[in-house]
Write a protein that holds these residues in place. Sequence first.
Motif, PDB file in Angstrom:
ATOM      1  N   PHE B 239     -12.775   7.319  -9.778  1.00 36.40           N
ATOM      2  CA  PHE B 239     -12.334   6.639  -8.556  1.00 36.40           C
ATOM      3  C   PHE B 239     -11.228   5.631  -8.864  1.00 36.40           C
ATOM      4  O   PHE B 239     -10.248   5.517  -8.136  1.00 36.40           O
ATOM      5  N   GLU B 240     -11.428   4.904  -9.948  1.00 39.96           N
ATOM      6  CA  GLU B 240     -10.447   3.865 -10.310  1.00 39.96           C
ATOM      7  C   GLU B 240      -9.086   4.493 -10.631  1.00 39.96           C
ATOM      8  O   GLU B 240      -8.042   3.994 -10.209  1.00 39.96           O
ATOM      9  N   LEU B 243      -7.521   5.673  -7.440  1.00 43.19           N
ATOM     10  CA  LEU B 243      -6.998   4.512  -6.711  1.00 43.19           C
ATOM     11  C   LEU B 243      -5.645   4.084  -7.270  1.00 43.19           C
ATOM     12  O   LEU B 243      -4.696   3.833  -6.522  1.00 43.19           O
ATOM     13  N   ARG B 244      -5.550   4.027  -8.608  1.00 42.48           N
ATOM     14  CA  ARG B 244      -4.272   3.620  -9.239  1.00 42.48           C
ATOM     15  C   ARG B 244      -3.145   4.575  -8.846  1.00 42.48           C
ATOM     16  O   ARG B 244      -2.042   4.157  -8.534  1.00 42.48           O
ATOM     17  N   GLU B 247      -2.282   4.088  -5.190  1.00 43.08           N
ATOM     18  CA  GLU B 247      -1.641   2.789  -4.988  1.00 43.08           C
ATOM     19  C   GLU B 247      -0.165   2.855  -5.397  1.00 43.08           C
ATOM     20  O   GLU B 247       0.706   2.344  -4.689  1.00 43.08           O
ATOM     21  N   SER B 250       1.852   4.831  -2.917  1.00 38.73           N
ATOM     22  CA  SER B 250       2.023   4.208  -1.610  1.00 38.73           C
ATOM     23  C   SER B 250       3.108   3.130  -1.603  1.00 38.73           C
ATOM     24  O   SER B 250       3.514   2.684  -0.532  1.00 38.73           O
ATOM     25  N   VAL B 251       3.568   2.711  -2.777  1.00 41.43           N
ATOM     26  CA  VAL B 251       4.672   1.736  -2.787  1.00 41.43           C
ATOM     27  C   VAL B 251       5.987   2.405  -3.187  1.00 41.43           C
ATOM     28  O   VAL B 251       7.010   1.756  -3.321  1.00 41.43           O
ATOM     29  N   ILE B 265      -1.408   5.897   1.334  1.00 45.10           N
ATOM     30  CA  ILE B 265      -1.924   4.614   1.849  1.00 45.10           C
ATOM     31  C   ILE B 265      -3.378   4.766   2.295  1.00 45.10           C
ATOM     32  O   ILE B 265      -4.243   3.958   1.934  1.00 45.10           O
ATOM     33  N   MET B 267      -5.546   7.037   1.420  1.00 45.25           N
ATOM     34  CA  MET B 267      -6.448   7.322   0.292  1.00 45.25           C
ATOM     35  C   MET B 267      -6.680   6.049  -0.531  1.00 45.25           C
ATOM     36  O   MET B 267      -7.763   5.858  -1.077  1.00 45.25           O
ATOM     37  N   THR B 268      -5.676   5.192  -0.616  1.00 42.03           N
ATOM     38  CA  THR B 268      -5.877   3.910  -1.324  1.00 42.03           C
ATOM     39  C   THR B 268      -6.973   3.112  -0.610  1.00 42.03           C
ATOM     40  O   THR B 268      -7.887   2.569  -1.246  1.00 42.03           O
ATOM     41  N   ILE B 269      -6.860   3.055   0.715  1.00 40.99           N
ATOM     42  CA  ILE B 269      -7.850   2.296   1.490  1.00 40.99           C
ATOM     43  C   ILE B 269      -9.237   2.910   1.332  1.00 40.99           C
ATOM     44  O   ILE B 269     -10.239   2.198   1.133  1.00 40.99           O
ATOM     45  N   CYS B 271     -10.337   4.695  -1.190  1.00 38.19           N
ATOM     46  CA  CYS B 271     -10.828   4.444  -2.563  1.00 38.19           C
ATOM     47  C   CYS B 271     -11.312   3.000  -2.700  1.00 38.19           C
ATOM     48  O   CYS B 271     -12.276   2.734  -3.404  1.00 38.19           O
ATOM     49  N   CYS B 272     -10.618   2.077  -2.050  1.00 34.74           N
ATOM     50  CA  CYS B 272     -11.033   0.655  -2.124  1.00 34.74           C
ATOM     51  C   CYS B 272     -12.420   0.476  -1.518  1.00 34.74           C
ATOM     52  O   CYS B 272     -13.158  -0.425  -1.871  1.00 34.74           O
TER      53      CYS B 272
END
Lengths: 203, 274
Positions: B239-240, B243-244, B247, B250-251, B265, B267-269, B271-272
């Motif tokens: 998961f981590e 997320l990376r 993330e 998304s930028v 974006i 999927m980042t949310i 995963c958080c």
Amino acid sequence: MLSNLDQLERLLSFAASRLRDLEDKEAEAVGRYIFSQTMRKASFKRKQVEEFVEAFRQLEAAKQSAEGVSPLKAIIENTRGDWYSQIVSDRKLGLDTAETAYESAIRLATPEAEKEGQSWWRMLYGKREDVMEMMRDHAWLQLGGVRENQAKLARTKSSKIERLRASADAYRQASQGKSEFQQAAAQEGLRRVENELATLEGK
Amino acid sequence: MLASPYGEVAVRRLDWLPLSTASPNAAGASPTLGPPLIIAKLAIARLLGEDGNYEEAHSLVESLVSASEPGYKHYVLYVGAAIQVMKAQRNKDRSAQQQAGLLMKRAREEAVAVGDESAASAFALYETALPLLLGEETAKALEYRVSGLAVIEKVIADARRRGEKRLLGRASLYASLFYVDYPESFSGEDLRRGIDALDETVDLIPAGGLSPDEVVFARLRLGALLYAQGWTRLDSASFERALREFEQLSVMSDPITKDQKTAAILMTIICCRI
């Protein structure tokens, strides 16, 4: 993987600005919906009223952005029903809002809505194909409970009876759900409401 | 533009050019493709194809097939196949799909005949992946997956032996599609292989074998597979990592599309939240 508080910090720094930038309103609604839930959880842990209020604000913004996407709006309305039905500061307003939200969820969560594309809202429930059915069943059961509680707030006997009858109707509808748990809960609700009705009407 | 050395010619080395992308890339120009006139004509054929002038492009390629020196014919056939792929993708043209397959097969056989191992590997990879890339029904069959994977794994082994990083990156990307895109036979082991293959692809991004949109695709896909593995194994490290990956995407600004960025974006949310 992260504690709730870490999640919130990470989400806070990440999501707020990026969700504003999204052109796709459905995606924005999904993002805000998830954001609101995380924020609410964290607000309980941190006992932060501002975050609790902000969670509601995000959920309302999610509802606005979900306009025109029936399945997503049904999911959000269902959650609004859950949240508002637990408000204690203004019990009547909370229950009235919850009632409207559940009714809206029931209206929106149609089998046709389930087929509305494989779009962003699907990210919330993966490959499940009965999300709308699940939403509808849940909303009927909760609506029964909300109306039962409204009956307890009612001042006159006639409006109390009217509310309990409406509650019984919702529980009857909920008892037709597929899940055994749902059926048992709805039947228990119905039994309770009918007992109360019998007492009131018998007097 | 067409003057020698060949590095000035706006033709990208063909064996790792995405089939549906005609855009010439001077930075990827190669001195190994043949005489400048052939290179220039192939470049023009691809540009014609990109503009939708398939018949003109096809005629130009046909004229080169018979006229080319044997050492370069396989590249000519390859470009012919690439033009048919463009036509098939844009017009949903079944006969163009079949034509693409036949031309790619001929390109591979010709490459084998002239001893161009590198090109033969690349063409074998494309020939195998074509039904999947073009969304053909046959690509859903388990037999296709099994035989396709055997070819791709050989391409990977050969590319690794020859140290061809760009081909290796692309072959690993295609391998990941074969490992994981078959829900009916999907297993945790397939997922792990798909992730390993994409890890290799992502590691090889600096080698320049993928087009910019493929880089984004590979990284989004890697994030998605890691997320799936996180649930399969209840593994926080997966998961981590997912997320990376999300993330970072998304930028990103270019060349990520709006939809890809939105997915990153969200999927980042998601995963958080886990």
